[in-house]
Design a protein around this motif. Structure first.
Motif, short mmCIF file in Angstrom:
data_model
loop_
_atom_site.label_atom_id
_atom_site.label_comp_id
_atom_site.label_asym_id
_atom_site.label_seq_id
_atom_site.Cartn_x
_atom_site.Cartn_y
_atom_site.Cartn_z
N PHE A 1 89.03 -33.63 70.98
CA PHE A 1 89.80 -32.79 70.07
C PHE A 1 90.70 -33.61 69.17
N GLY A 2 90.90 -33.10 67.97
CA GLY A 2 91.93 -33.63 67.09
C GLY A 2 93.29 -33.09 67.45
N GLU A 3 94.30 -33.51 66.71
CA GLU A 3 95.67 -33.13 67.01
C GLU A 3 96.02 -31.74 66.47
N GLY A 4 95.14 -31.19 65.67
CA GLY A 4 95.35 -29.84 65.19
C GLY A 4 95.97 -29.79 63.81
N GLN B 1 92.48 -34.89 61.79
CA GLN B 1 92.55 -33.63 61.06
C GLN B 1 93.63 -33.71 59.99
N LEU C 1 84.43 -32.48 75.03
CA LEU C 1 84.78 -32.30 73.64
C LEU C 1 85.99 -33.16 73.34
N GLN D 1 97.51 -31.38 76.99
CA GLN D 1 98.02 -31.49 75.63
C GLN D 1 99.47 -31.92 75.67
N MET E 1 97.35 -22.67 65.16
CA MET E 1 96.98 -24.08 65.19
C MET E 1 95.47 -24.13 65.27
N GLY F 1 102.52 -32.74 70.12
CA GLY F 1 102.04 -33.41 68.92
C GLY F 1 100.69 -34.07 69.07
N GLN F 2 100.05 -33.86 70.19
CA GLN F 2 98.74 -34.48 70.45
C GLN F 2 97.65 -33.42 70.52
N GLY F 3 96.41 -33.89 70.44
CA GLY F 3 95.29 -32.99 70.66
C GLY F 3 95.06 -32.76 72.13
N LEU F 4 93.99 -32.06 72.43
CA LEU F 4 93.61 -31.77 73.82
C LEU F 4 92.80 -32.95 74.35
N PHE G 1 92.17 -26.39 65.83
CA PHE G 1 91.71 -27.65 66.41
C PHE G 1 90.25 -27.90 66.05
#
Lengths: 114, 113
Positions: free
Chosen positions: A105-108, A6, A103, B38, A89, B41-44, A91
């Motif tokens: 997920f990106g880091e946001g 992202q 799913l 999480q 944030m 600084g990381q995504g889920l 995502f």
């Protein structure tokens, strides 16, 4: 390992400005999603996208929001006229199919609206 | 409408101790249940999921969760916590389509040396 990326990681904007958040989903995935998390609140579903159209959207996803897959790799979320309450944030996520349940997920992208 | 409750906002455990994070859900039919983690600084990241079958599911990083229909719960457990497990943990539920996840408010885990 493939991942969802992202950009930007953080964006600061003035109220009323348009913002585009970008995502590159995992290349062989078919479903794409945007979720958001307002500080101190739950992660909330915004929209899912499949076969170049929105498949589901939440009440949050009003006319100010739009999504697009402009070039077969990027998946964007546009907020037309940002409000203070859009600060959150955001995502992006993708999944290979509708029933896998996983799913990725990106880091946001953190959006701050002033 | 489906909902998820994580009653513990913050849990602190010592390294090596066992861990249980609570999750209760509300959903009319058999839910699809997930635990995500999480790190800062990381995504889920998906830890584990339950769709059907064996009610005790194993996940990554040594985590497991048990689906108890009678209690509408899906608690996450780990027998021995490592310092690297410090993170925020989210329970989530979805319908059969598994496209729209409803998340709990999360539990922040602190691990003491």
């Amino acid at each position: 390992e493939p991942e969802v990326t992202q950009t930007p990681s953080h964006q600061v904007t003035q109220m009323g400005q348009e913002v585009i958040l970008r995502c590159v989903p995992i290349s062989n995935h078919l479903y794409f999603y945007w979720y958001r998390q307002i500080l101190g609140q739950k992660v909330e579903f915004l929209v899912s996208f499949y076969n170049n159209e929105i498949s589901e959207k939440s009440e949050i996803f009003d006319d100010q929001f739009s999504v697009e897959r402009p070039d077969g790799s990027n998946f964007t979320l546009k907020i037309r006229s940002t409000k203070l309450e859009d600060s959150a944030m955001y995502f992006c996520a993708s999944s290979p199919g509708s029933n896998t349940g996983e799913l990725f997920f990106g880091e946001g992208s953190r959006l701050t609206v002033l | 409408a489906q909902s998820v409750t994580q009653p513990d906002i913050h849990i602190t455990v010592s390294e090596g101790a066992s861990l249980e994070l609570r999750c209760n859900y509300s959903y009319g039919a058999t839910p699809y249940l997930f635990w995500y983690v999480q790190s800062p600084g990381q995504g889920l990241q998906l830890l584990l999921k339950y769709f059907s079958g064996d009610t005790l599911v194993q996940g990554i990083k040594g985590f497991e969760a048990e689906f108890k229909r009678s209690q509408s719960s899906f608690n996450l457990r780990k027998p021995s916590v490592h310092w690297s497990d410090a993170a925020e943990y989210f329970c989530a539920v979805s319908s059969g389509s598994a496209r729209q996840l409803t998340f709990g408010s999360g539990t922040q885990l602190t691990v003491l040396p």
